[in-house]
Design a protein around this motif. Structure first.
Motif, PDB file in Angstrom:
ATOM      1  N   GLN A  24       0.811  -1.211   0.000  1.00 47.78           N
ATOM      2  CA  GLN A  24       0.000   0.000   0.000  1.00 47.78           C
ATOM      3  C   GLN A  24       0.850   1.269   0.000  1.00 47.78           C
ATOM      4  N   ARG A  28       0.587   4.112  -3.075  1.00 44.02           N
ATOM      5  CA  ARG A  28       0.346   5.542  -2.827  1.00 44.02           C
ATOM      6  C   ARG A  28       1.364   6.415  -3.538  1.00 44.02           C
ATOM      7  N   GLU A  47      -5.975  -3.115  -2.603  1.00 44.43           N
ATOM      8  CA  GLU A  47      -6.099  -2.033  -3.580  1.00 44.43           C
ATOM      9  C   GLU A  47      -6.649  -0.776  -2.916  1.00 44.43           C
ATOM     10  N   LYS A  49      -8.431   2.779  -3.503  1.00 40.65           N
ATOM     11  CA  LYS A  49      -9.195   3.568  -4.466  1.00 40.65           C
ATOM     12  C   LYS A  49      -8.588   4.955  -4.603  1.00 40.65           C
ATOM     13  N   GLY A  50      -8.302   5.336  -5.829  1.00 43.24           N
ATOM     14  CA  GLY A  50      -7.745   6.661  -6.092  1.00 43.24           C
ATOM     15  C   GLY A  50      -6.240   6.742  -6.001  1.00 43.24           C
ATOM     16  N   ALA A  51      -5.576   5.653  -5.574  1.00 40.42           N
ATOM     17  CA  ALA A  51      -4.109   5.669  -5.501  1.00 40.42           C
ATOM     18  C   ALA A  51      -3.533   5.670  -6.908  1.00 40.42           C
ATOM     19  N   PRO A  52      -2.425   6.374  -7.124  1.00 38.14           N
ATOM     20  CA  PRO A  52      -1.851   6.439  -8.477  1.00 38.14           C
ATOM     21  C   PRO A  52      -1.222   5.144  -8.958  1.00 38.14           C
ATOM     22  N   LYS A  54      -0.892   0.927  -9.523  1.00 44.48           N
ATOM     23  CA  LYS A  54      -1.805  -0.157  -9.888  1.00 44.48           C
ATOM     24  C   LYS A  54      -1.333  -1.452  -9.240  1.00 44.48           C
TER      25      LYS A  54
END
Length: 252
Positions: A24, A28, A47, A49-52, A54
């Protein structure tokens, strides 16, 4: 960390504890993360949500060389190869050397030493083949790998982490001889509150964490980010991180 945005990191033992926190932290910061572990569903749940970055979840057991080779094949074919390897997968064993079953020793050495070494070999070969000169290998070791064990019952585990220290320095010299800019670091945590003691019948986990100071997985993830964020001229061969109040470096 900007130089690694969009690059690929493989994190072993990614489904929980330190591995999950590292996954994580890297997401980020925009890194493409491949999490390798047996519990794929738990990797997928990491995962953000919204993190740059993949996230890709790959199933496999680092005790099995075939699983490791399949994982690297998938990475090479689907995301272009590993630029950062975080060798986090590890197992803890509590058994006196005069009574422990051989299978217990094999498990510790196959995961903590052989699995780490095979992942390292595959990652470095891939980097050299692709001309990656700014890659990174991070071994999650332990303070137990620096000094003699604090008790006889963790001797084999400590021996496996001493091996990690030797392998870290050996790899650094190997890459130096190859004139490669790939960097190598061993991060050596003190006691961290994770699931690593869950399957041990020889230790009362609740008692340990109620009596001794400990770190959280996020503290080790922050240490990984620290070493990765150093400029290319800076290599941190070894980073010891332990909780305030830990009496001796070997108290684990």
């Amino acid at each position: 960390m900007e130089r690694y945005a969009g690059r690929v990191a493989l994190v072993t033992g990614a489904s929980s504890g330190i591995g999950a926190a590292i996954v994580q932290a890297l997401l980020r910061r925009g890194i493409t993360v491949v999490g390798l572990a047996r519990r794929v569903d738990r990797i997928k749940a990491l995962e953000i949500k919204g993190a740059p970055g993949k996230l890709y979840a790959v199933g496999g057991d680092v005790r099995q060389e075939e699983d490791i080779l399949k994982a690297f094949k998938w990475i090479n074919e689907n995301v272009g190869g590993v630029d950062i390897l975080i060798n986090n997968a590890g197992v803890l064993g509590y058994s006196d050397l005069t009574v422990a079953p051989s299978e217990e020793w094999k498990k510790i050495l196959e995961i903590n030493v052989m699995g780490l070494s095979i992942c390292t070999r595959e990652a470095v070969q891939g980097m050299l083949k692709r001309g990656v000169d700014d890659g990174f290998i991070v071994h999650i070791s332990s303070v137990a790998g620096i000094l003699p064990p604090s008790s006889s019952s963790i001797s084999m585990y400590a021996a496996s982490k001493h091996a990690v220290q030797v392998l870290t320095e050996g790899l650094r010299k190997d890459l130096l001889e190859k004139k490669s800019g790939i960097r190598v670091t061993a991060i050596c945590p003190g006691l961290v509150k994770t699931e690593i003691m869950d399957n041990s019948k020889e230790i009362d986990k609740d008692k340990v964490f109620s009596q001794l100071p400990y770190l959280e997985p996020e503290h080790i993830a922050n240490a990984v980010v620290y070493v990765l964020s150093q400029p290319p001229i800076v290599n941190v061969p070894q980073l010891v991180i332990q909780p305030v109040g830990q009496r001796r470096i070997s108290d684990v």
